[in-house]
Structure formats: structure tokens, C-alpha cells
Design a protein around this motif. Structure first.
Motif, mmCIF file in Angstrom:
data_model
loop_
_atom_site.group_PDB
_atom_site.id
_atom_site.type_symbol
_atom_site.label_atom_id
_atom_site.label_comp_id
_atom_site.label_asym_id
_atom_site.label_seq_id
_atom_site.Cartn_x
_atom_site.Cartn_y
_atom_site.Cartn_z
ATOM 1 N N ASP A 70 0.859 -1.191 0.000
ATOM 2 C CA ASP A 70 0.000 0.000 0.000
ATOM 3 C C ASP A 70 0.893 1.239 0.000
ATOM 4 O O ASP A 70 1.285 1.736 1.052
ATOM 5 C CB ASP A 70 -0.919 0.003 1.225
ATOM 6 N N ILE A 72 0.107 4.178 -0.900
ATOM 7 C CA ILE A 72 -0.642 5.429 -0.734
ATOM 8 C C ILE A 72 -0.784 5.823 0.736
ATOM 9 O O ILE A 72 -0.385 6.916 1.141
ATOM 10 C CB ILE A 72 -2.040 5.321 -1.389
ATOM 11 N N GLU A 73 -1.321 4.948 1.527
ATOM 12 C CA GLU A 73 -1.652 5.289 2.915
ATOM 13 C C GLU A 73 -0.625 4.781 3.938
ATOM 14 O O GLU A 73 -0.326 5.464 4.913
ATOM 15 C CB GLU A 73 -3.032 4.724 3.274
ATOM 16 N N ARG A 128 0.346 11.140 2.453
ATOM 17 C CA ARG A 128 -0.063 10.117 1.490
ATOM 18 C C ARG A 128 1.044 9.959 0.447
ATOM 19 O O ARG A 128 1.849 10.861 0.248
ATOM 20 C CB ARG A 128 -1.374 10.499 0.788
ATOM 21 N N ASN A 192 -3.267 2.314 -10.795
ATOM 22 C CA ASN A 192 -3.989 2.843 -9.637
ATOM 23 C C ASN A 192 -4.596 4.217 -9.911
ATOM 24 O O ASN A 192 -4.824 5.000 -8.992
ATOM 25 C CB ASN A 192 -3.049 2.925 -8.429
ATOM 26 N N ASP A 194 -7.539 5.192 -10.576
ATOM 27 C CA ASP A 194 -8.812 5.477 -9.910
ATOM 28 C C ASP A 194 -8.654 5.789 -8.425
ATOM 29 O O ASP A 194 -9.570 6.332 -7.792
ATOM 30 C CB ASP A 194 -9.778 4.296 -10.093
ATOM 31 N N LYS A 195 -7.484 5.475 -7.861
ATOM 32 C CA LYS A 195 -7.239 5.720 -6.436
ATOM 33 C C LYS A 195 -6.495 7.036 -6.178
ATOM 34 O O LYS A 195 -6.348 7.455 -5.040
ATOM 35 C CB LYS A 195 -6.423 4.575 -5.832
#
Length: 241
Positions: A70, A72-73, A128, A192, A194-195
Motif C-alpha cells: 500500500d 498510498i496510505e 499520502r 492505480n 482510480d485511487k
């Protein structure tokens, strides 16, 4: 990390590399490098950053392997501090070049640094994409050998065995940790889409496009300088004998 900690880490990093630069200036300089002492100090300081950051980036994923799943987060204070630390270095290096060089001499690096500072700054402020930034910093593994190459050339050691060995390692790590990493990051960003918000996606896409073009050009220059030219010289020697 809170904003105050980010600013402290970034400012501390800036001061640390300014201190390293001053320290290098007080050390003996190879005679061949004395005609450009600014570059000697600058490259030596960049070498220190690459060495520290390369080890730090690998440790980030070693200590928190779930960050790779992950980007992103998920992140730790350790990895967030690394990105903040690198922002401080790039700010220092940009100011160092502005102080001692004309823009025409370093506009490519200035563009690179501005893109990195912007992207990394967005990451640490939003908390992020820190994992994504740490992946980007894996290129510093190659930078260790890239900067060492320049140091050896400035020290007039381009004909030494150490230089030839470093050239091979440099080219190998360039492909693995620069070209492949940038390709992987581009693929990740597309998959990714859409994220990722439009602003971050656009900034990331433009940044990666600029980095990819710059790194392909640099790869060609390294290949031509360290391998193609040396092969041509050897061929000429064979003809003469």
C-alpha cells in the motif's frame, strides 16, 4: 510526523548537508579537482546523501514490508522522516548550484530538483504516497556509484581498475534501480489511476515523464563515455599494432 517535525527534519537536513559541504572544503582536494572546487564539494556532498538515503530507503521496506503493498496510505514515521530529510537535501543542493553556477550550467538538475521537491512536499504534507516516494528514493542506490564515478574522474582516476569496476556496477544498478524503478512507478500510477486524485496523478505523471527522459539521456551519455568510447580506442590500438 506533525508539520513542526517535518519542518525541523527538513531544516536539519539542509543544515547537515551545508555542514558536510563546508567540511569537504576543509579537506585536501586532489590536484586534478582544484580547478573546480565547487563541483568537488558538491559531488562529495551528494555522495553522502546517496549513501545515507540508499540505506535508509531499503530499511524502510525491511522494517515495514507491508508498505510495499500500500504505497498510498501505509507508512511509518521512519519513512516519512526519510522523505522530509531528502527534501532538505534537494533544497540545499538547489541553493548551492544557484549560488555558484549560472542557470545555463545546471538547468536540467534545477528542473529535476524542483519536480522532486514539489512531489515529495505534497507527499509529506498530505501524509499520502510516502511509500511511493520511498520507492523513488531507491534510485539513490545507483546514485552512490554515479557520484563515485564523478569523484574518481575528478581525481584523475578514470584509467584505474577501481573506475572500470565502478563503471560496470554503475551501469548495472542504473538499469535496475533507475530505469526499472521509473518504469515500475509509471505502471503503478496507471494501474492505480482510480485511487489517485487528478492533481496528484497529473503531478506524478509529468514528474515521471521528465525523470524518464532525463535518465534515458544520462544512460546514453554514460554508455558512450565509459564503454563505447573505450571500445573505439581499443579498436584503434589493435589496428595500429
Amino acid at each position: 510526523m506533525e508539520l513542526s517535525s517535518v519542518l525541523l527534519t527538513t531544516g536539519g537536513s539542509y543544515g547537515f548537508f551545508r555542514f558536510i559541504n563546508t567540511g569537504v572544503d576543509r579537506l585536501p582536494v586532489p590536484e586534478a579537482a582544484r580547478r573546480n572546487t565547487f563541483k568537488w564539494r558538491n559531488i562529495s556532498t551528494s555522495f553522502v546523501h546517496s549513501l545515507v538515503t540508499a540505506i535508509w530507503a531499503v530499511l524502510c521496506f525491511f522494517l515495514q514490508p507491508e508498505m510495499a503493498e500500500d504505497l498510498i496510505e501505509t507508512h511509518s514515521v521512519f519513512s516519512h522522516a526519510l522523505v522530509s530529510f531528502s527534501i532538505g537535501y534537494f533544497i540545499y543542493d538547489l541553493f548551492d548550484m544557484v549560488t555558484y553556477q549560472k542557470l545555463s550550467q545546471f538547468w536540467e538538475l534545477a528542473l529535476h530538483h524542483i519536480v522532486v521537491i514539489t512531489c515529495f512536499g505534497l507527499s509529506v504534507l498530505l501524509y499520502r504516497y510516502v511509500g511511493f516516494a520511498v520507492v523513488a528514493l531507491l534510485v539513490e542506490i545507483n546514485s552512490v556509484f554515479l557520484h563515485l564515478r564523478q569523484i574518481l574522474r575528478m581525481a584523475n582516476q578514470a584509467a584505474s581498475t577501481v573506475y572500470r569496476v565502478n563503471s560496470m556496477i554503475n551501469l548495472g544498478t542504473y538499469v535496475v534501480f533507475r530505469i526499472n524503478t521509473l518504469a515500475w512507478m509509471t505502471r503503478w500510477l496507471v494501474l492505480n489511476r482510480d485511487k489517485v486524485p487528478l492533481l496528484a496523478y497529473t503531478l506524478g505523471s509529468v514528474g515521471l515523464a521528465i525523470m524518464t527522459v532525463m535518465n534515458i539521456i544520462l544512460f546514453y551519455r554514460l554508455l558512450r563515455s565509459d564503454f563505447l568510447k573505450s571500445s573505439t580506442r581499443e579498436a584503434k590500438k589493435d589496428k595500429e599494432t
